[in-house]
Design a protein around this motif. Structure first.
Motif, short mmCIF file in Angstrom:
data_model
loop_
_atom_site.label_atom_id
_atom_site.label_comp_id
_atom_site.label_asym_id
_atom_site.label_seq_id
_atom_site.Cartn_x
_atom_site.Cartn_y
_atom_site.Cartn_z
N LYS A 25 28.10 11.39 69.53
CA LYS A 25 28.94 11.76 70.88
C LYS A 25 29.89 11.16 71.27
O LYS A 25 30.78 11.64 72.22
N ASP A 26 30.25 9.98 70.72
CA ASP A 26 31.36 9.10 71.24
C ASP A 26 32.66 9.32 70.24
O ASP A 26 33.61 8.63 70.37
N TYR A 27 32.41 10.29 69.50
CA TYR A 27 33.51 10.44 68.48
C TYR A 27 34.76 10.95 69.30
O TYR A 27 34.66 11.88 70.31
N TYR A 28 35.99 10.72 68.98
CA TYR A 28 37.06 10.84 70.04
C TYR A 28 37.49 12.05 70.51
O TYR A 28 37.94 12.63 71.42
N LEU A 29 36.89 13.26 69.40
CA LEU A 29 37.52 14.60 69.85
C LEU A 29 36.51 15.25 71.05
O LEU A 29 37.09 16.11 71.69
N PHE A 30 35.42 14.62 71.25
CA PHE A 30 34.57 15.29 72.44
C PHE A 30 35.21 14.96 73.78
O PHE A 30 35.01 15.38 74.87
N GLU A 31 36.15 13.92 73.81
CA GLU A 31 37.08 13.56 75.08
C GLU A 31 38.23 14.36 75.02
O GLU A 31 38.99 14.45 76.19
N TYR A 32 38.52 15.33 74.09
CA TYR A 32 39.48 16.23 74.17
C TYR A 32 39.69 17.19 75.29
O TYR A 32 38.37 17.72 75.58
N THR A 33 40.56 17.56 75.86
CA THR A 33 40.28 18.89 76.70
C THR A 33 40.48 20.21 75.76
O THR A 33 40.76 19.93 74.64
N ASP A 34 40.15 21.17 76.53
CA ASP A 34 40.09 22.66 75.76
C ASP A 34 41.65 22.83 75.20
O ASP A 34 41.79 23.43 74.14
N GLU A 35 42.45 22.51 75.81
CA GLU A 35 43.89 22.96 75.45
C GLU A 35 44.20 22.03 74.10
O GLU A 35 45.00 22.51 72.92
N GLU A 36 43.96 20.73 74.11
CA GLU A 36 44.01 19.95 72.93
C GLU A 36 43.31 20.44 71.95
O GLU A 36 43.54 20.26 70.71
N LEU A 37 41.96 20.98 72.06
CA LEU A 37 41.08 21.27 71.02
C LEU A 37 41.83 22.72 69.99
O LEU A 37 41.61 22.82 69.18
N TYR A 38 42.36 23.75 71.25
CA TYR A 38 42.96 24.62 70.73
C TYR A 38 44.17 24.31 69.91
O TYR A 38 44.45 24.92 68.80
N GLU A 39 44.76 23.24 70.19
CA GLU A 39 46.18 22.79 69.60
C GLU A 39 45.67 22.51 68.18
O GLU A 39 46.23 22.78 67.13
N ILE A 40 44.23 21.96 68.03
CA ILE A 40 43.93 21.64 66.61
C ILE A 40 43.83 22.70 65.79
O ILE A 40 44.15 22.71 64.59
N LEU A 41 43.09 24.00 66.38
CA LEU A 41 43.04 25.13 65.72
C LEU A 41 44.33 25.67 65.33
O LEU A 41 44.58 26.22 64.23
N LEU A 42 45.27 25.57 66.02
CA LEU A 42 46.61 26.15 65.73
C LEU A 42 47.38 25.31 64.79
O LEU A 42 47.95 25.98 63.83
N ARG A 43 47.41 24.01 64.66
CA ARG A 43 47.77 23.02 63.86
C ARG A 43 46.76 22.57 62.90
O ARG A 43 46.65 21.33 62.49
N SER A 44 46.06 23.52 62.25
CA SER A 44 45.17 22.97 61.47
C SER A 44 45.46 22.31 60.01
O SER A 44 44.77 21.55 59.60
N ASP A 45 46.72 22.51 59.93
CA ASP A 45 47.39 21.88 58.62
C ASP A 45 47.56 20.48 58.85
O ASP A 45 47.83 19.73 57.97
N GLU A 46 47.53 19.99 59.99
CA GLU A 46 47.78 18.58 60.72
C GLU A 46 46.52 17.70 60.74
O GLU A 46 46.53 16.44 60.88
#
Length: 218
Positions: A82-103
């Motif tokens: 649970k201390d993995y860094y993505l758990f600290e991301y906001t919803d907007e930042e997580l959606y950004e990962i989904l949009l830029r999946s190639d990165e």
């Protein structure tokens, strides 16, 4: 005619690339390990200097390879701390990962979906496909106006420099590979037309100037 291989993933190190190569090979997908992007598959924005290791596969096997990576990542999702860094991301930042999946790597992409679902967000295949299609449209757009390179190309081509030939050829023929394996031209029709003119000017002027230099030595 054999189907051409397209870039599936890029990695900064050989070790990372080999891990994916082994996984895909074990699942029956043939791969080609390549060091650096081919000269006609780069832009003038600096990628010529990047040292990247590529995994290439047949474009017809992209969906199968994506599914293999998805299943492989999902097998580790429940084991992540649970201390993995993505758990600290906001919803907007997580959606950004989904949009830029190639990165992002497949694990982070899959985990971002899981975290959003746990937060009560609706994530389904229609949304993911929509985001991927939107990303493909963005990436398929031609690079920005190449006026400095066009001016430089004409300058060297008219002077009889070999560099003019090279610049013209890249502007005219350079392509980039999209995450789905599709290849599109890197530059706009207008910029590619200038590249074509620069190349042919250089093709005429360069050998002529070379002959003049040779004759002047006698």
């Amino acid at each position: 005619m054999d189907e051409q291989y397209s870039i599936f993933r890029k990695f900064p190190t050989l070790e990372q690339a080999k891990e994916l190569e082994i996984l895909l090979n074990d699942k029956g997908i043939q791969t080609i390990l390549a060091d650096n992007v081919p000269p006609v598959d780069i832009t003038f924005s600096g990628s010529m200097l990047n040292n990247e290791i590529e995994i290439r596969i047949k474009q017809s096997e992209f969906k199968k390879a994506e599914q293999i990576l998805k299943e492989y990542s999902e097998s580790f999702i429940d084991q992540v701390d649970k201390d993995y860094y993505l758990f600290e991301y906001t919803d907007e930042e997580l959606y950004e990962i989904l949009l830029r999946s190639d990165e992002w790597n497949e694990f982070d992409y899959t985990l971002a979906q899981k975290i959003l679902k746990e937060r009560g967000k609706s994530i389904d295949n229609d949304l993911l496909n929509s985001l991927k299609n939107e990303r493909l449209k963005q990436l398929a757009k031609p690079e920005g106006h190449q006026k400095p390179w066009i001016v430089t190309g004409y300058f060297f081509a008219l002077l009889g420099g070999f560099l003019g030939l090279i610049i013209g050829y890249f502007l005219w023929t350079s392509k980039k590979t999209l995450p789905n394996g599709q290849k599109v031209y890197s530059y706009s029709v207008k910029d590619r037309t200038h590249g074509k003119y620069i190349f042919y000017i250089g093709l005429i002027v360069f050998p002529t100037s070379l002959l003049i230099r040779v004759f002047n030595q006698f």
